[in-house]
Motif scaffolding. Sequence first.
Motif, mmCIF file in Angstrom:
data_model
loop_
_atom_site.group_PDB
_atom_site.id
_atom_site.type_symbol
_atom_site.label_atom_id
_atom_site.label_comp_id
_atom_site.label_asym_id
_atom_site.label_seq_id
_atom_site.Cartn_x
_atom_site.Cartn_y
_atom_site.Cartn_z
ATOM 1 N N SER A 2 0.987 -1.655 -0.317
ATOM 2 C CA SER A 2 0.587 0.354 0.004
ATOM 3 C C SER A 2 0.596 0.842 0.571
ATOM 4 C CB SER A 2 -0.672 -0.265 1.241
ATOM 5 O OG SER A 2 -1.359 1.761 1.270
ATOM 6 N N ALA A 3 0.308 2.458 -0.915
ATOM 7 C CA ALA A 3 0.734 3.447 -1.014
ATOM 8 C C ALA A 3 0.927 3.917 0.779
ATOM 9 C CB ALA A 3 0.277 4.174 -1.838
ATOM 10 N N PHE A 4 0.386 4.029 1.683
ATOM 11 C CA PHE A 4 0.115 4.096 2.841
ATOM 12 C C PHE A 4 1.914 4.015 3.900
ATOM 13 C CE2 PHE A 4 -0.507 3.322 7.597
ATOM 14 C CZ PHE A 4 -1.097 4.865 7.416
ATOM 15 N N TYR A 5 2.386 2.924 3.487
ATOM 16 C CA TYR A 5 3.423 2.108 3.948
ATOM 17 C C TYR A 5 4.621 3.069 3.268
ATOM 18 C CZ TYR A 5 0.705 -1.536 5.709
ATOM 19 O OH TYR A 5 -0.570 -2.028 6.532
ATOM 20 N N GLU A 6 3.826 3.913 2.011
ATOM 21 C CA GLU A 6 5.817 4.577 1.491
ATOM 22 C C GLU A 6 6.117 6.103 2.058
ATOM 23 O OE1 GLU A 6 4.926 5.187 -2.070
ATOM 24 O OE2 GLU A 6 5.306 2.582 -2.422
ATOM 25 N N LEU A 7 4.471 5.948 3.419
ATOM 26 C CA LEU A 7 4.597 7.348 3.740
ATOM 27 C C LEU A 7 5.500 7.327 5.115
ATOM 28 C CD1 LEU A 7 0.712 8.230 3.814
ATOM 29 C CD2 LEU A 7 2.326 9.109 2.637
ATOM 30 N N SER A 15 13.146 12.549 15.086
ATOM 31 C CA SER A 15 13.465 11.358 14.175
ATOM 32 C C SER A 15 12.498 11.017 12.744
ATOM 33 C CB SER A 15 14.591 10.232 14.478
ATOM 34 O OG SER A 15 12.343 10.224 15.846
ATOM 35 N N ARG A 16 13.237 9.996 12.005
ATOM 36 C CA ARG A 16 11.393 9.495 11.074
ATOM 37 C C ARG A 16 10.809 8.947 11.685
ATOM 38 N NH1 ARG A 16 10.699 13.692 7.746
ATOM 39 N NH2 ARG A 16 9.352 11.789 6.738
ATOM 40 N N PHE A 17 9.586 8.906 11.607
ATOM 41 C CA PHE A 17 9.147 7.727 12.047
ATOM 42 C C PHE A 17 8.364 6.837 10.770
ATOM 43 C CE2 PHE A 17 4.408 6.362 12.923
ATOM 44 C CZ PHE A 17 4.674 5.199 14.317
ATOM 45 N N LEU A 18 9.326 5.890 10.009
ATOM 46 C CA LEU A 18 8.521 5.128 8.857
ATOM 47 C C LEU A 18 7.835 4.689 8.866
ATOM 48 C CD1 LEU A 18 11.746 4.267 8.377
ATOM 49 C CD2 LEU A 18 10.810 6.399 7.297
ATOM 50 N N PHE A 19 6.689 4.554 8.130
ATOM 51 C CA PHE A 19 4.913 3.890 8.903
ATOM 52 C C PHE A 19 5.192 2.733 8.035
ATOM 53 C CE2 PHE A 19 1.566 7.706 8.450
ATOM 54 C CZ PHE A 19 2.546 7.653 9.182
ATOM 55 N N GLY A 20 6.320 2.209 6.954
ATOM 56 C CA GLY A 20 6.216 0.629 6.335
ATOM 57 C C GLY A 20 7.216 -0.083 7.509
ATOM 58 N N ASP A 21 8.247 0.766 8.558
ATOM 59 C CA ASP A 21 8.246 -0.099 9.272
ATOM 60 C C ASP A 21 7.691 -0.471 10.720
ATOM 61 O OD1 ASP A 21 10.705 -0.305 7.370
ATOM 62 O OD2 ASP A 21 11.844 1.060 8.475
ATOM 63 N N THR A 22 6.869 0.804 10.521
ATOM 64 C CA THR A 22 6.417 0.515 11.926
ATOM 65 C C THR A 22 5.231 0.197 12.189
ATOM 66 O OG1 THR A 22 7.599 2.267 12.658
ATOM 67 C CG2 THR A 22 5.880 2.603 14.040
ATOM 68 N N LEU A 23 4.322 0.269 10.876
ATOM 69 C CA LEU A 23 2.862 0.773 10.958
ATOM 70 C C LEU A 23 2.017 -1.600 10.386
ATOM 71 C CD1 LEU A 23 1.732 4.094 10.520
ATOM 72 C CD2 LEU A 23 1.828 2.246 13.122
ATOM 73 N N ASP A 105 0.507 18.006 5.483
ATOM 74 C CA ASP A 105 1.775 17.162 5.490
ATOM 75 C C ASP A 105 0.748 15.906 3.909
ATOM 76 O OD1 ASP A 105 3.535 16.241 7.468
ATOM 77 O OD2 ASP A 105 2.234 14.340 6.761
ATOM 78 N N PRO A 106 2.264 15.290 3.927
ATOM 79 C CA PRO A 106 1.841 14.374 2.785
ATOM 80 C C PRO A 106 0.880 13.503 3.412
ATOM 81 C CG PRO A 106 3.970 14.615 3.116
ATOM 82 C CD PRO A 106 3.495 15.478 3.500
ATOM 83 N N VAL A 107 1.273 12.841 4.771
ATOM 84 C CA VAL A 107 0.351 11.573 5.917
ATOM 85 C C VAL A 107 -1.286 12.498 5.139
ATOM 86 C CG1 VAL A 107 -0.579 11.299 7.808
ATOM 87 C CG2 VAL A 107 1.921 10.840 7.312
ATOM 88 N N TYR A 108 -1.314 13.942 5.765
ATOM 89 C CA TYR A 108 -2.292 14.012 5.231
ATOM 90 C C TYR A 108 -3.103 14.094 4.103
ATOM 91 C CZ TYR A 108 -4.236 14.017 10.507
ATOM 92 O OH TYR A 108 -5.006 13.487 11.772
ATOM 93 N N LYS A 109 -2.926 14.603 3.396
ATOM 94 C CA LYS A 109 -3.181 14.561 1.250
ATOM 95 C C LYS A 109 -3.878 13.661 0.989
ATOM 96 C CE LYS A 109 -1.370 16.011 -2.372
ATOM 97 N NZ LYS A 109 -0.370 17.239 -3.344
#
Length: 163
Positions: A2-7, A15-23, A105-109
């Motif tokens: 999912s494109a969601f995990y690229e956010l 620090s960075r919170f990478l969705f693919g790694d964490t969610l 923010d790109p997440v909300y976009k």
Amino acid sequence: MSAFYELSAVRADGSRFLFGDTLAGKVVLIVNVASRCGYTPQYSELQQLHERYSQEGLVVLGFPCNQFGNQEPGTMEEIVAFTRDKFGVTFPILSKINVNGPREDPVYKYLKSQRGNALGFKGVKWNFEKFVVDRAGVVQFRYGSKDTMAVYERDLRALLEKR
């Protein structure tokens, strides 16, 4: 995937919170939060959900936003201390963002592109709007500021039960 995990997002500490790694594989409840809003007591409900369902795969993410009535004017340190001290928040509070407009923010976009509100409106109307993303990274639900835990907990549980 999912494109969601690229956010990604930025944690309160920078620090960075990478969705693919964490969610990946989790059910995610994303909320734009504010410390001086009439809906601020919803932090208690969000913390209850975090405590009740995190072991089953729920992740609650708070994104502070100062776009609505200047109700989140503090620094990140002030915001994190307020949520911890007043509401016992232990779920991630990420860096302050814009949820609408040219600097959104790109997440909300992404979230808004996937799910308008009940009337089809894409923009976020106020603090404490909620987006729910399933284990596959698909935005399944969107709830308004007035919607309380009683309204959306059933949907969260149903998504958590799907493996």
